[in-house]
Enzyme design. Sequence first.
Site, short mmCIF file in Angstrom:
data_model
loop_
_atom_site.label_atom_id
_atom_site.label_comp_id
_atom_site.label_asym_id
_atom_site.label_seq_id
_atom_site.Cartn_x
_atom_site.Cartn_y
_atom_site.Cartn_z
N LYS A 167 0.85 -1.19 0.00
CA LYS A 167 0.00 0.00 0.00
C LYS A 167 0.89 1.24 0.00
CE LYS A 167 -2.22 3.01 2.95
NZ LYS A 167 -2.20 4.07 1.98
N GLU A 184 9.95 1.21 10.54
CA GLU A 184 11.00 2.16 10.13
C GLU A 184 10.40 3.55 10.25
OE1 GLU A 184 14.05 1.48 9.28
OE2 GLU A 184 13.90 -0.69 9.15
N CYS A 190 14.24 10.30 6.25
CA CYS A 190 14.24 9.81 7.64
C CYS A 190 15.60 10.00 8.28
CB CYS A 190 13.85 8.34 7.66
SG CYS A 190 14.83 7.34 6.54
N GLU A 249 10.41 16.04 14.44
CA GLU A 249 10.88 15.78 13.08
C GLU A 249 10.07 16.69 12.15
OE1 GLU A 249 9.46 12.31 10.96
OE2 GLU A 249 11.46 11.97 10.17
#
Length: 492
Positions: free
Chosen positions: A177, A252, A286, A384
């Site tokens: 997905k 992750e 990331c 973040e």
Amino acid sequence: MMTIDYQMYIDGEWCEASDGKRFDSVNPATEEVWATFPEATAADVNRAVMAADRAFREGPWSRMSATERGQVLQRIAREIESAGEALAIAETTDTGKLLRETRWQTKNLVQIYEYYAGLADKVEGQIPSTGPNGPLSLIVREPLGVVAAIVPWNSQLHLAAFKIAPALAAGNTIVVKPSEEASAAVTAFAGVMAKAGLPAGVFNVVTGAADPCGQTLISHPRVRRVSFTGGVETARKIIPATAANIAMMSLELGGKSPVVVYDDADLDSVVNGVTSAIFAASGQSCAAGSRLLLQDAVYDEVMARLVARAKEIVVGDPMGEDVHMGPLATRRQRDRIERLLAESQAAGARVAVGGGRAGRTQGWYFEPTIVECDGQDYPVVRNELFGPVLSVLRFSTEDQAITLARDSEFAFAGGVFTRDFAKAYRTARAIPAGRFWVNTYRVTSYMVPFGGFASSGYGREGGIHAIQDYTQTKGIFIDVSGAAVADPFVMR
Ligand code: NAD
């Protein structure tokens, strides 16, 4: 404007959503709808998982030897070579990632599939030393079944490859997905799989929202493994959903990675390294090095040089050959960055360069931005941002640097610049992170595992061991004594 109407790929066929609904995808450089995708219903997701389950249990995939599976992965690599340019253009149009970078990533994709093709027939079991009289004990490794892969919009083909390639090489089947923000590249990739001759049901793509598409997929009773890449808040919804199927999981997640610059560092390397750490891919990575820690003696010089470098960065059309930074992928991203930056400024943080929309009225562009902070408790330091915003803090001693670097809920990556090898090693070991760079940043190889500590997630992708993560062991005991089975109630 004409749109491209993509279809999902389920059980070896292109298809629409069962209720015919579609959703739009917007080009972040123009803010125009350029593509539409089927909005998968729960029934569509169920069909995809059941097709993958059937392909796993009954299909030719499960009867193939590992060597044959490796050959299929080699064919996938060849098809990527042919489709590379089209895939790169789809990803750039959908996400605003530089075409130069998506082109490079599709070349790298070929190597990732080749690497796992080579590993397919090297998944080996063990025979423990139970002695000549047995029982003969075998530890064999078996695939898990249906894998649900959830991928974000950034570097989507690259990140998906680190799930698809080892999962298929190990003999699993998969339902992917992509993000509803940008589904084009992964959906187009199904064309590669179709051409490579994968049996029906082995690889499926469903497109749609977090719910019902994502939630139905990860909680489906036939899914045995969830491989998730995305944000930590999403992970907090993914974890409870797998209580339904007890699927194995890898997460992750995001990062807020520190880069420590000691006063003996080579400052030319620092400027290029830090620029690449935070401004490459518009900071939408990331592993972005988004917290810079500068030692007193070099603080002013590094700041001046970084600000000058940031002003030279060319922000513009991601298709352009001479452009350094494209737009952010979503309006939501840009709005959030602006909000967190404004809150930080109101609390006393100082913007040294950037902070605006790069003089653009169309497209979700944001300037390379550097913010000086006199402590950690600013929104731009704690969160973040997933954008081109670097927060900078000052330190005096090695201990202070390490204390600041460790003070984050995230622990994805980190970096250090120094000419002192021992100090570099101490710093690398002291900072929690799944990946660490010394006197460089962002250099990578599919042979080296990546993944986070703490709230940056768990599990590793890349490298040899990733293939083991898509298998489970089975212990088999075989009687070789030649004697009949003894009476179980007589102890010898
Ligand atoms: P996101 O968490 O918003 O979405 C990721 C994926 O999860 C999307 O496909 C989305 O549709 C799906 N999803 C969302 N809610 C769901 C739910 N309830 N159930 C099932 N699926 C759901 O992340 P994003 O904005 O697409 O990507 C950016 C994030 O990804 C950043 O935090 C970034 O650090 C992280 N990321 C991590 C890595 C890594 O390797 N650690 C790599 C790239 C990006």
